[in-house]
Design an enzyme around this catalytic site. Structure first.
Site, PDB file in Angstrom:
ATOM      1  N   ARG A   1     -36.751  51.554  18.566  1.00 38.10           N
ATOM      2  CA  ARG A   1     -35.334  51.866  18.660  1.00 38.10           C
ATOM      3  C   ARG A   1     -34.827  51.432  20.021  1.00 38.10           C
ATOM      4  O   ARG A   1     -35.359  51.855  21.042  1.00 38.10           O
ATOM      5  CB  ARG A   1     -35.179  53.380  18.482  1.00 38.10           C
ATOM      6  CG  ARG A   1     -33.823  53.802  18.047  1.00 38.10           C
ATOM      7  CD  ARG A   1     -33.819  55.254  17.694  1.00 38.10           C
ATOM      8  NE  ARG A   1     -34.138  56.106  18.831  1.00 38.10           N
ATOM      9  CZ  ARG A   1     -33.768  57.375  18.921  1.00 38.10           C
ATOM     10  NH1 ARG A   1     -33.093  57.931  17.941  1.00 38.10           N
ATOM     11  NH2 ARG A   1     -34.093  58.099  19.963  1.00 38.10           N
TER      12      ARG A   1
ATOM     13  N   THR B   1     -28.531  51.133  22.245  1.00 33.50           N
ATOM     14  CA  THR B   1     -27.725  51.116  21.014  1.00 33.50           C
ATOM     15  C   THR B   1     -28.256  52.083  19.960  1.00 33.50           C
ATOM     16  O   THR B   1     -27.555  52.420  19.006  1.00 33.50           O
ATOM     17  CB  THR B   1     -27.727  49.711  20.380  1.00 33.50           C
ATOM     18  OG1 THR B   1     -29.064  49.418  19.948  1.00 33.50           O
ATOM     19  CG2 THR B   1     -27.279  48.656  21.383  1.00 33.50           C
TER      20      THR B   1
ATOM     21  N   ASP C   1     -41.112  62.566  22.419  1.00 33.78           N
ATOM     22  CA  ASP C   1     -41.327  61.227  21.856  1.00 33.78           C
ATOM     23  C   ASP C   1     -42.666  61.224  21.121  1.00 33.78           C
ATOM     24  O   ASP C   1     -43.740  61.261  21.745  1.00 33.78           O
ATOM     25  CB  ASP C   1     -41.329  60.194  22.992  1.00 33.78           C
ATOM     26  CG  ASP C   1     -41.406  58.768  22.451  1.00 33.78           C
ATOM     27  OD1 ASP C   1     -42.262  58.506  21.575  1.00 33.78           O
ATOM     28  OD2 ASP C   1     -40.627  57.921  22.905  1.00 33.78           O
TER      29      ASP C   1
ATOM     30  N   ASP D   1     -45.271  58.451  22.104  1.00 36.73           N
ATOM     31  CA  ASP D   1     -45.919  58.695  23.395  1.00 36.73           C
ATOM     32  C   ASP D   1     -46.923  59.836  23.299  1.00 36.73           C
ATOM     33  O   ASP D   1     -48.022  59.767  23.866  1.00 36.73           O
ATOM     34  CB  ASP D   1     -44.872  59.022  24.461  1.00 36.73           C
ATOM     35  CG  ASP D   1     -44.120  57.790  24.922  1.00 36.73           C
ATOM     36  OD1 ASP D   1     -44.588  56.661  24.640  1.00 36.73           O
ATOM     37  OD2 ASP D   1     -43.072  57.942  25.565  1.00 36.73           O
TER      38      ASP D   1
HETATM   39  C1  PRP Z   1     -39.067  56.628  17.117  1.00 37.35           C
HETATM   40  C2  PRP Z   1     -39.611  57.280  15.865  1.00 37.35           C
HETATM   41  C3  PRP Z   1     -38.864  56.586  14.768  1.00 37.35           C
HETATM   42  C4  PRP Z   1     -37.537  56.335  15.392  1.00 37.35           C
HETATM   43  C5  PRP Z   1     -36.583  57.385  14.915  1.00 37.35           C
HETATM   44  O1  PRP Z   1     -39.696  55.417  17.340  1.00 37.35           O
HETATM   45  O2  PRP Z   1     -40.992  57.171  15.718  1.00 37.35           O
HETATM   46  O3  PRP Z   1     -39.460  55.366  14.354  1.00 37.35           O
HETATM   47  O4  PRP Z   1     -37.690  56.432  16.814  1.00 37.35           O
HETATM   48  O5  PRP Z   1     -35.311  57.133  15.378  1.00 37.35           O
HETATM   49  P1  PRP Z   1     -34.101  56.809  14.423  1.00 37.35           P
HETATM   50  O6  PRP Z   1     -34.165  57.745  13.252  1.00 37.35           O
HETATM   51  O7  PRP Z   1     -32.922  57.065  15.301  1.00 37.35           O
HETATM   52  O8  PRP Z   1     -34.208  55.360  14.014  1.00 37.35           O
HETATM   53  P2  PRP Z   1     -39.650  54.679  18.781  1.00 37.35           P
HETATM   54  O9  PRP Z   1     -38.447  53.821  18.917  1.00 37.35           O
HETATM   55  O10 PRP Z   1     -39.830  55.709  19.851  1.00 37.35           O
HETATM   56  O11 PRP Z   1     -40.866  53.685  18.693  1.00 37.35           O
HETATM   57  P3  PRP Z   1     -42.435  54.020  18.796  1.00 37.35           P
HETATM   58  O12 PRP Z   1     -42.824  54.776  17.553  1.00 37.35           O
HETATM   59  O13 PRP Z   1     -43.038  52.650  18.847  1.00 37.35           O
HETATM   60  O14 PRP Z   1     -42.688  54.812  20.044  1.00 37.35           O
END
Ligand code: PRP
Length: 211
Positions: A106, A110, A202, A205
């Site tokens: 994400r 944005t 997160d 993480d």
């Molecule tokens: C997080 C989570 C989802 C997403 C949720 O991923 O694991 O995939 O954000 O957000 P949304 O519903 O607003 O789309 P992240 O971007 O942290 O990536 P990662 O799993 O690689 O850490």
């Protein structure tokens, strides 16, 4: 019109594990184990409507009629990275499932999903597709993942998430009213950074020990 499905698992053991998962002092090792255990329970609930057929089974005593799963096969699609933390638990429940991967992160500004990898099984039309991602925040990632599965021929898609924000549920119900959502907890809201409140931080993480 089809009513969108949101199932929140209210089993005491699930709620207990969610409380441990939220706790900032829970270790990476325990966080992984809890994510996997909860994913197994959600997979169990999400496959409740699989069709069965009668089969003859020979026990050490005599023949009897047993029931085995028939019809749709299952595909599991973790959204990288955090979805991988749920994969073992789902496969423990459905060992024969095929596994596809959708890589996306994400964008921090944005909040839109940025796709970087796609590898899915070929025969999605014959399968119950289970998308797995611990966090349903804005819903952008899950909505994108459901669309990719449908574009590749999937007719039956379900989403398994550990924690959801109302905003994400609403987005999924609007974009994909046919995609049933199975979660362990529905939280209050998103904060200004798009994190689920109270949430668990997160998930990626915490699962993989990064920051
Ligand atoms: C997080 C989570 C989802 C997403 C949720 O991923 O694991 O995939 O954000 O957000 P949304 O519903 O607003 O789309 P992240 O971007 O942290 O990536 P990662 O799993 O690689 O850490």
């Amino acid at each position: 019109m089809q009513q969108p499905v949101l199932q929140i698992c209210d089993h005491p053991l699930v709620q207990h594990k969610v409380a441990l998962l939220r706790d900032a002092s829970t270790s990476t090792r325990d966080f992984r184990a809890l994510s996997s255990e909860l994913a197994g329970v959600l997979a169990y609930e999400a496959t409740r409507d699989l069709e069965l057929e009668d089969v003859t089974v020979t026990t050490p005593i005599k023949d009897t009629i047993g029931r085995k799963v028939t019809g749709k096969k299952v595909g599991v699609v973790p959204i990288l990275r955090a979805g991988v933390g749920m994969l073992d638990g789902v496969l423990a429940m459905i060992p024969v499932a095929r596994v596809g991967f959708l890589g996306m992160y994400r964008d921090e500004d944005t909040l839109q999903p940025v796709s970087y990898y796609e590898k899915l099984p070929k025969d999605l039309g014959d399968r119950l597709m289970l998308i797995i991602d611990p966090m349903l925040a804005t819903g952008g990632s899950a909505s994108y993942a459901a669309q990719v599965c449908k574009d590749r021929g999937a007719h039956t898609v379900k989403l398994l998430s550990l924690i959801a924000a109302p905003e994400g549920v609403e987005r999924m119900h609007s974009d994909h009213p046919d995609v049933a959502i199975h979660i362990a907890a529905l939280d209050e809201c998103l904060n200004e950074k798009g994190f689920i409140v109270p949430g668990l931080g997160d998930a990626g993480d915490r699962l993989w020990g990064t920051r």
